[in-house]
Design a protein around this motif. Structure first.
Motif, mmCIF file in Angstrom:
data_model
loop_
_atom_site.group_PDB
_atom_site.id
_atom_site.type_symbol
_atom_site.label_atom_id
_atom_site.label_comp_id
_atom_site.label_asym_id
_atom_site.label_seq_id
_atom_site.Cartn_x
_atom_site.Cartn_y
_atom_site.Cartn_z
ATOM 1 N N LEU A 9 0.731 -1.076 0.010
ATOM 2 C CA LEU A 9 0.054 0.042 -0.103
ATOM 3 C C LEU A 9 0.941 1.142 0.045
ATOM 4 O O LEU A 9 0.472 2.237 -0.072
ATOM 5 C CB LEU A 9 -0.818 0.116 1.338
ATOM 6 N N ASP A 299 -7.578 -2.966 -9.082
ATOM 7 C CA ASP A 299 -6.818 -2.511 -8.360
ATOM 8 C C ASP A 299 -7.394 -2.660 -6.866
ATOM 9 O O ASP A 299 -8.529 -1.930 -6.705
ATOM 10 C CB ASP A 299 -6.223 -1.131 -8.317
ATOM 11 N N GLU A 300 -7.220 -3.664 -6.157
ATOM 12 C CA GLU A 300 -8.025 -4.001 -4.890
ATOM 13 C C GLU A 300 -7.309 -3.881 -3.687
ATOM 14 O O GLU A 300 -5.957 -4.266 -3.846
ATOM 15 C CB GLU A 300 -8.684 -5.221 -4.929
ATOM 16 N N VAL A 301 -7.690 -2.997 -2.560
ATOM 17 C CA VAL A 301 -7.153 -3.220 -1.284
ATOM 18 C C VAL A 301 -7.990 -4.141 -0.577
ATOM 19 O O VAL A 301 -9.176 -4.218 -0.224
ATOM 20 C CB VAL A 301 -7.362 -1.612 -0.568
ATOM 21 N N ARG A 455 -1.936 -4.712 -2.113
ATOM 22 C CA ARG A 455 -2.926 -4.741 -3.289
ATOM 23 C C ARG A 455 -2.699 -5.692 -4.184
ATOM 24 O O ARG A 455 -1.294 -6.127 -4.617
ATOM 25 C CB ARG A 455 -2.840 -3.303 -4.085
ATOM 26 N N THR A 457 -3.096 -6.072 -8.468
ATOM 27 C CA THR A 457 -3.491 -5.245 -9.405
ATOM 28 C C THR A 457 -3.302 -5.669 -10.770
ATOM 29 O O THR A 457 -2.834 -6.713 -11.049
ATOM 30 C CB THR A 457 -2.483 -4.080 -9.534
ATOM 31 N N GLN A 527 -12.327 -0.897 -4.125
ATOM 32 C CA GLN A 527 -11.369 -0.627 -5.283
ATOM 33 C C GLN A 527 -10.748 0.622 -5.220
ATOM 34 O O GLN A 527 -11.350 1.465 -4.991
ATOM 35 C CB GLN A 527 -12.255 -0.858 -6.534
ATOM 36 N N ARG A 528 -9.425 0.486 -5.550
ATOM 37 C CA ARG A 528 -8.622 1.841 -5.199
ATOM 38 C C ARG A 528 -8.904 2.640 -6.687
ATOM 39 O O ARG A 528 -8.375 2.085 -7.518
ATOM 40 C CB ARG A 528 -7.195 1.327 -5.031
#
Length: 559
Positions: A9, A299-301, A455, A457, A527-528
């Motif tokens: 991150l 893009d996931e956190v 993340r 991605t 979702q970033r």
């Protein structure tokens, strides 16, 4: 952009390219937030771009391993840099659709369906830096290294390659016939980048031959200088390149902490900076030399939960963590200072703006502290009252939360928010900061953590995530660093990856996703949004949506 990678991150600024479709953010929501664009770049024809100039990009750490098919090399920056200098056979566009790269391929298509055979015809002009032509032998070496049949190869991901039964020469050395033992829908993601057989044919070459160097290249750029002291990596055009001549004179990557990137951009030291952090956004949007671009990136956190040891081995404790976290609160906190909407995420395989998405979080992602407490009761952890950790057999229910020391404030805030949420149900969380350069190599990749947030991605091909959720084999964790999986999940993922009917494959991935939530593998947060500050005058570069790899030969400065 990165392909099927993991990013801290505290991750690097993102480079991306779209050659079609360009526009600002549009639309809005009930809370007044704008929807980010599909893609937002300064798209220009090559005739508008001047010859020369340098593009300077920040990366999060000095690269130790450049083989992006190993666990260490799968880290985002290493994957991107390797793809800059090695053959990318297919590049996805801003909508995630694969497009053949004619610099490397004349054609590539399924020529038989029973069994599935893909025939590649390589561009005869394409050569490795040692002078040899790209050939079927490169495909064969990569397949042998990545098919999982030889555990001496420390492969991060065997999916897709393990469904290939053979790689053979066709009509000539530049024609490759790849035969699959079972149907594989995402075949276009394989062999990208393509690696040279001359440096990939033994476990020693695969595991160690790409340490702190790239031995052989075949791209528009080559690495001309590794400067570990200055923490910079310089790429320059390869004079032997057979394709369109790059516009840039050089491409310079510089390792720095995420917290230093905004200042570096404002000081004119780099040409792109992520602006998702509200504090960074407020500063960058005021810069007269900055263009703010937005895009809908894969893009996931999330928070990964390590089920290999301690109290987290109990699925009920892992499930309790999912129910104790207010995911909407984390998304709202992240986007509080941005004018853009942050989407809550309920799926491990698809983004909310992607075909196939459905919210599978169910009760395991629903904020319900009472239900979390009941699960902990069932697991034998005694409730000792507000503000006190639960106990069992004289032990406190205490876990660590791993952070990279260079994490931006929003990441620290998220960790502290989760720390408070878990504390309310009796789980004591200790935030543990480690050096940026050690975050992946010494901790995440080795499963040396309790909770960690990073993340995933650019996983536009869902099969690229098989290794993230498959059960580890011995010491090989693949990319399932928390070691939480099941035979049922493995079977569904294998079936999904082998289903050529897109709708049926999506249904299978969603079935697997429900089990992943239930197993407590990880808690998806949001979702970033892709929000980038890019130096004005830079063409074909910015927030590119679902593009997997940048074609830097087309990037440059407007005349």
């Amino acid at each position: 952009m990165r392909r099927s990678t993991i990013l801290a991150l505290a991750a690097t600024a993102t480079a991306s390219l779209v050659l079609s479709g360009c526009g600002g953010s549009s639309g809005g929501s009930s809370d007044g937030k704008q929807q980010v664009a599909v893609a937002d770049v300064n798209s220009r024809p090559l005739s508008d771009i001047k010859q020369g100039g340098t593009l300077r990009i920040a990366i999060e750490q000095w690269i130790e391993q450049y083989n992006s098919n190993t666990a260490d090399g799968a880290q985002g920056d290493a994957s991107e840099i390797t793809a800059d200098v090695e053959p990318v056979l297919f590049r996805t566009d801003e909508h995630g659709v694969p497009q053949l790269d004619p610099d490397y391929l004349v054609s590539a298509q399924v020529t038989s369906t029973s069994p599935q055979v893909v025939t590649y015809q390589l561009n005869p002009k394409a050569r490795w830096s040692d002078g040899t032509q790209l050939s079927w032998r490169d495909f064969q070496a990569q397949w042998k290294a990545l098919n999982g049949s030889n555990s001496a190869y420390q492969a991060a991901d065997t999916s897709g390659y393990d469904q290939i039964s053979g790689v053979a020469q066709g009509a000539n050395a530049q024609q490759v016939k790849v035969t699959f033992s079972s149907p594989y829908a995402d075949w276009q993601r394989l062999f990208t980048p393509l690696f040279p057989a001359a440096a990939y044919s033994t476990p020693q070459e695969f595991n160690n031959g790409w340490t702190q160097k790239i031995p052989i290249t075949a791209g528009a750029f080559r690495i001309s200088q590794y400067d570990k002291t200055d923490q910079t990596l310089t790429l320059t055009p390869d004079p032997k390149w057979w394709g369109t001549k790059p516009k840039l004179n050089s491409l310079v990557y510089r390792a720095m902490a995420q917290t230093a990137i905004t200042d570096a951009f404002l000081n004119g030291e780099i040409d792109e900076a992520q602006a998702e952090d509200p504090d960074d956004y407020r500063r960058l949007v005021k810069d007269k030399d900055a263009q703010i671009d937005t895009g809908s990136r894969w893009d996931e956190v999330h928070v990964t939960i390590n089920g290999a040891h301690g109290p987290l081995k109990d699925v009920r404790v892992r499930q309790a963590i999912g129910e104790a976290i207010n995911r909407q609160a984390t998304a709202d906190a992240f986007g509080s200072g941005l004018p853009y909407k942050v989407n809550l995420l309920g799926n491990h395989f698809f983004m909310p703006n992607q075909q196939g998405y459905q919210d599978n979080a169910g009760v395991y992602g629903k904020f319900d502290p009472t239900a979390a407490g009941k699960l902990l009761d069932e697991a034998g952890w005694k409730d000792n009252g507000a503000g006190k950790p639960r106990t069992k057999g004289g032990q406190k229910l205490e876990v660590g939360y791993l952070l990279s020391a260079g994490s931006p404030q929003t990441t620290v805030d998220t960790a502290q928010l989760i720390q408070q949420m878990l504390g309310q149900v009796g789980i004591k969380v200790d935030i543990q900061k480690v050096p940026d350069n050690d975050f992946f190599d010494k901790y995440v990749n080795l499963g040396n953590f309790d909770l960690v947030s990073f993340r995933n991605t650019d996983s536009m091909y869902p099969s690229t995530l098989v290794s993230t959720y498959q059960q580890p084999q011995g010491k090989n964790l693949f990319q399932n660093f928390g070691s939480v999986g099941s035979p049922q999940i493995d079977a569904l993922l294998k079936q999904a990856a082998g289903t050529t009917d897109k709708t049926k494959a999506e249904a299978l991935y969603n079935q697997a996703d429900k089990l992943i939530w239930q197993a407590g593998n990880s808690v998806e947060l949001f979702q970033r949004p892709q929000v980038d500050a890019v130096r004005k005058g830079l063409a074909n570069y910015g927030a590119s949506g679902l593009v997997n790899f940048t074609d830097y030969a087309k990037v440059g400065w407007v005349k």
